[in-house]
Write a protein that holds these residues in place. Structure first.
Motif, PDB file in Angstrom:
ATOM      1  N   MET A 153     -14.482 -78.357  43.874  1.00 59.97           N
ATOM      2  CA  MET A 153     -13.256 -79.151  43.098  1.00 59.97           C
ATOM      3  C   MET A 153     -13.757 -79.872  41.819  1.00 59.97           C
ATOM      4  SD  MET A 153     -10.297 -79.092  44.233  1.00 59.97           S
ATOM      5  CE  MET A 153     -10.539 -77.157  44.425  1.00 59.97           C
ATOM      6  N   ALA A 154     -15.079 -80.245  42.215  1.00 64.63           N
ATOM      7  CA  ALA A 154     -15.433 -80.837  40.720  1.00 64.63           C
ATOM      8  C   ALA A 154     -15.761 -80.052  39.728  1.00 64.63           C
ATOM      9  CB  ALA A 154     -17.017 -81.569  41.322  1.00 64.63           C
ATOM     10  N   LYS A 184     -12.150 -85.216  46.815  1.00 63.11           N
ATOM     11  CA  LYS A 184     -12.508 -83.942  46.324  1.00 63.11           C
ATOM     12  C   LYS A 184     -12.009 -82.902  47.317  1.00 63.11           C
ATOM     13  CE  LYS A 184     -16.171 -84.575  43.163  1.00 63.11           C
ATOM     14  NZ  LYS A 184     -17.543 -84.911  42.988  1.00 63.11           N
ATOM     15  N   SER A 185     -12.461 -83.233  48.561  1.00 70.93           N
ATOM     16  CA  SER A 185     -12.182 -82.408  49.760  1.00 70.93           C
ATOM     17  C   SER A 185     -10.370 -82.373  50.111  1.00 70.93           C
ATOM     18  CB  SER A 185     -12.877 -82.550  50.973  1.00 70.93           C
ATOM     19  OG  SER A 185     -12.274 -83.012  51.866  1.00 70.93           O
ATOM     20  N   LEU A 219      -6.478 -70.318  43.257  1.00 73.92           N
ATOM     21  CA  LEU A 219      -6.117 -72.016  43.171  1.00 73.92           C
ATOM     22  C   LEU A 219      -5.591 -72.203  41.833  1.00 73.92           C
ATOM     23  CD1 LEU A 219      -8.926 -73.823  45.187  1.00 73.92           C
ATOM     24  CD2 LEU A 219      -6.587 -73.225  45.872  1.00 73.92           C
ATOM     25  N   MET A 223      -8.411 -82.988  47.773  1.00 74.24           N
ATOM     26  CA  MET A 223      -7.588 -82.068  46.923  1.00 74.24           C
ATOM     27  C   MET A 223      -7.847 -80.649  47.270  1.00 74.24           C
ATOM     28  SD  MET A 223      -6.241 -82.372  44.073  1.00 74.24           S
ATOM     29  CE  MET A 223      -5.499 -81.157  43.027  1.00 74.24           C
ATOM     30  N   TYR A 224      -8.826 -80.267  47.585  1.00 72.47           N
ATOM     31  CA  TYR A 224      -9.198 -78.829  47.818  1.00 72.47           C
ATOM     32  C   TYR A 224      -8.270 -78.203  49.037  1.00 72.47           C
ATOM     33  CZ  TYR A 224     -11.612 -74.698  49.351  1.00 72.47           C
ATOM     34  OH  TYR A 224     -11.961 -73.182  49.667  1.00 72.47           O
ATOM     35  N   GLU A 257     -16.629 -77.664  49.292  1.00 68.72           N
ATOM     36  CA  GLU A 257     -15.250 -77.860  48.715  1.00 68.72           C
ATOM     37  C   GLU A 257     -15.130 -78.918  47.721  1.00 68.72           C
ATOM     38  OE1 GLU A 257     -14.701 -79.561  53.137  1.00 68.72           O
ATOM     39  OE2 GLU A 257     -15.859 -77.697  52.123  1.00 68.72           O
ATOM     40  N   ALA A 258     -15.984 -80.033  48.100  1.00 67.97           N
ATOM     41  CA  ALA A 258     -16.015 -81.008  47.214  1.00 67.97           C
ATOM     42  C   ALA A 258     -16.813 -80.633  45.507  1.00 67.97           C
ATOM     43  CB  ALA A 258     -16.640 -82.101  47.792  1.00 67.97           C
ATOM     44  N   THR A 259     -17.756 -79.992  46.075  1.00 71.17           N
ATOM     45  CA  THR A 259     -18.511 -79.446  44.724  1.00 71.17           C
ATOM     46  C   THR A 259     -17.661 -78.582  44.146  1.00 71.17           C
ATOM     47  OG1 THR A 259     -20.503 -79.583  45.992  1.00 71.17           O
ATOM     48  CG2 THR A 259     -20.834 -78.663  43.946  1.00 71.17           C
ATOM     49  N   TYR A 267     -12.398 -78.854  38.265  1.00 64.98           N
ATOM     50  CA  TYR A 267     -11.747 -79.750  37.449  1.00 64.98           C
ATOM     51  C   TYR A 267     -12.541 -80.185  36.485  1.00 64.98           C
ATOM     52  CZ  TYR A 267      -7.304 -79.905  40.244  1.00 64.98           C
ATOM     53  OH  TYR A 267      -6.181 -79.720  40.746  1.00 64.98           O
TER      54      TYR A 267
END
Lengths: 305, 203
Positions: free
Chosen positions: A14-15, B175-176, A46, B178-179, A10-12, A18
């Protein structure tokens, strides 16, 4: 390359979402999304949420806090500055007590001077009195009316005043000298008349010439003494006049300087206030412009995406 | 941001005007950050003022003026958190109906008072205000951690790195959050049947 085994966390995601993912990582995610319509749809969902949430606009905060000068009474915030030595001195308890005592002493002296306080201690005991002394001094300088110098007069007027002082002094001196001259002339006449009487006196009272000579010498000495006293007195008067005039002039110059400084200070303050308010206005405008530009560039980014 | 850095340096050297410039530049942003956090004008104003007072007191402690933005948001989020905590302990009863409380009817004198678009369609204006109230409520549905990250990213435009710095968390955590925050918002909006089609308001 086999992307099927690759699943971005999920972090990737989101990067990527954005636009903060660059290079090979970005390409990997793009390839993953191309092969996974579900993940793509998820991201689209999203994006839609983001777009709806984006309709929340900003509110106007109104007047911000303003940090004012230290000497301004309407300081909006506490000022965490190191105190100046003077301020530090004032905050010290001991110094404050000392200043208080000094002020009290000055006040007592001032009151004493104003009420003509006299304290005498002698064989008769302690005597405290107010007002003027009963015994007046034998020789008292002529009292000069106090000179009032208005704020409006200029240097020339003060000089005129000074010359008037000098003229009045000269008049009084010449009067006194004239009186003295007359006295001497009168005495000379008496002396001239003396030889005639001398004979009579010599015959009647039998005064010798030496005795008469001594009397004459005494008279001369008396005259000299009177003259010396008179000259001393006139010198003192002159000094007093000049001193008073200079003090008046200095006071006048001080007053003038003070009022000038006040005017200048007021003008500078008004100017500073105006400048500050203009700066505030321009800052607010600038902030609005920056916000608008940012919003516009954000909108453009979203549209591009 | 170079401008900020220059002003910060000046303010650190005791330049009051530079500090006032900084406050002017950031006041609106910090207020809006706090407003979205609380959905309450008074609490947002309180947090904003506390933030700038803290900035003034601690400006000397800022080690890198270039990171002023994340530092400022760190103070703001701390103040918002504190204000929220304080407000929970406080029992207040207003004599008037508050226009700020979600779900309550706003008084007629305040609702459109600050609207600058006086020639806009009243219907659109009403819908816009309604929608904004709903979106504020949606934000309040998020957990505090997610809400702060969402506000910082979506409305304040901070990079994940800056959010991580401001909240003292790792970039991946930011980030997480935010997700999960965005997903939670999506669920809330879906639940309330709010989507692009149901929004008639045009910007």
């Amino acid at each position: 390359m086999n992307h099927k085994s690759y699943t971005p966390d999920e972090a990737t995601l989101m990067a990527y979402f954005y636009d903060e993912l660059k290079g090979a990582d970005r390409q990997k995610v793009e390839a993953y999304l191309a092969e996974n319509p579900e993940a793509q749809a998820d991201l689209e969902g999203l994006r839609s949420t983001q777009s709806i949430m984006g309709s929340l606009s900003d509110k106007d905060a109104g007047q911000p806090l303003i940090l004012m000068d230290e000497n301004n009474a309407f300081a909006a915030m506490p000022i965490a500055q190191t105190p100046t030595p003077k301020a530090k001195l004032m905050t010290m308890g001991f110094a404050r007590t000392l200043i208080g005592v000094a002020a009290a002493i000055v006040l007592v002296f001032l009151m004493g001077a104003l009420t003509n306080l006299q304290i005498k201690s002698g064989n008769e005991g302690l005597a405290i009195s107010f007002g003027k002394e009963a015994t007046q001094p034998t020789v008292k300088p002529k009292k000069v009316p106090p000179t009032i110098i208005n704020k409006g007069i200029d240097r020339q007027e003060v000089e005129k005043l000074l010359s008037a002082y000098m003229a009045s002094y000269g008049d009084s001196l010449s009067d006194k000298l004239g009186g003295l001259e007359n006295k001497i002339v009168r005495q000379n006449q008496q002396l001239k008349a003396l030889p005639k009487q001398k004979k009579v006196l010599a015959s009647n009272q039998r005064f010798s010439i030496t005795e008469v000579q001594m009397m004459l010498d005494n008279l001369k000495k008396d005259h000299l003494k009177t003259m010396v006293d008179l000259i001393r007195l006139s010198n003192k008067n002159q000094k007093d006049y000049v001193g008073r005039a200079i003090a008046d002039y200095a006071r006048y110059v001080d007053d003038q300087r003070e009022s000038d400084l006040k005017n200048i200070h007021l003008s500078i303050r008004t100017l500073a206030d105006n400048t500050n308010s203009k700066q505030l206005q321009s800052d607010r405008l600038l902030a609005k412009v920056i916000e608008k530009v940012n919003r516009k560039s954000d909108g453009d980014d979203v549209n591009k995406r | 941001m170079v401008h900020d850095e220059m002003l910060v340096n000046k303010a650190r050297n005791g330049d009051r005007k530079a500090f006032n410039h900084l406050v002017n530049l950031w006041n609106n942003r910090i207020y809006n950050f706090a407003y979205k956090y609380f959905n309450d004008h008074d609490l947002a104003m309180e947090a904003t003022q506390r933030t700038f007072i803290a900035v003034y007191k601690n400006l000397q402690k800022l080690e890198q003026p270039a990171r002023f933005r994340s530092w400022l948001y760190r103070i703001a989020s701390n103040n918002c958190h504190e204000e929220e905590r304080r407000n929970k302990r406080r029992w207040t009863v207003s004599l008037f109906k508050s226009s700020q409380k979600a779900g309550e009817e706003a008084p007629p004198w305040g609702k459109y008072e600050k609207d600058t678009n006086r020639f806009a369609n009243p219907d659109q204006q009403y819908q816009k205000t309604e929608l904004e109230q709903v979106l504020h409520r949606a934000l309040k549905e998020l957990s505090e951690e997610q809400r702060i990250v969402v506000i910082m990213k979506e409305y304040e435009g901070l990079k994940f790195k800056e959010i991580a710095e401001a909240l003292d968390i790792s970039e991946n955590t930011a980030k997480s959050r935010m997700y999960y925050g965005l997903n939670a918002l999506r669920k809330v909006l879906n639940k309330w049947n709010i989507n692009k089609e149901t929004i008639h308001y045009e910007s």
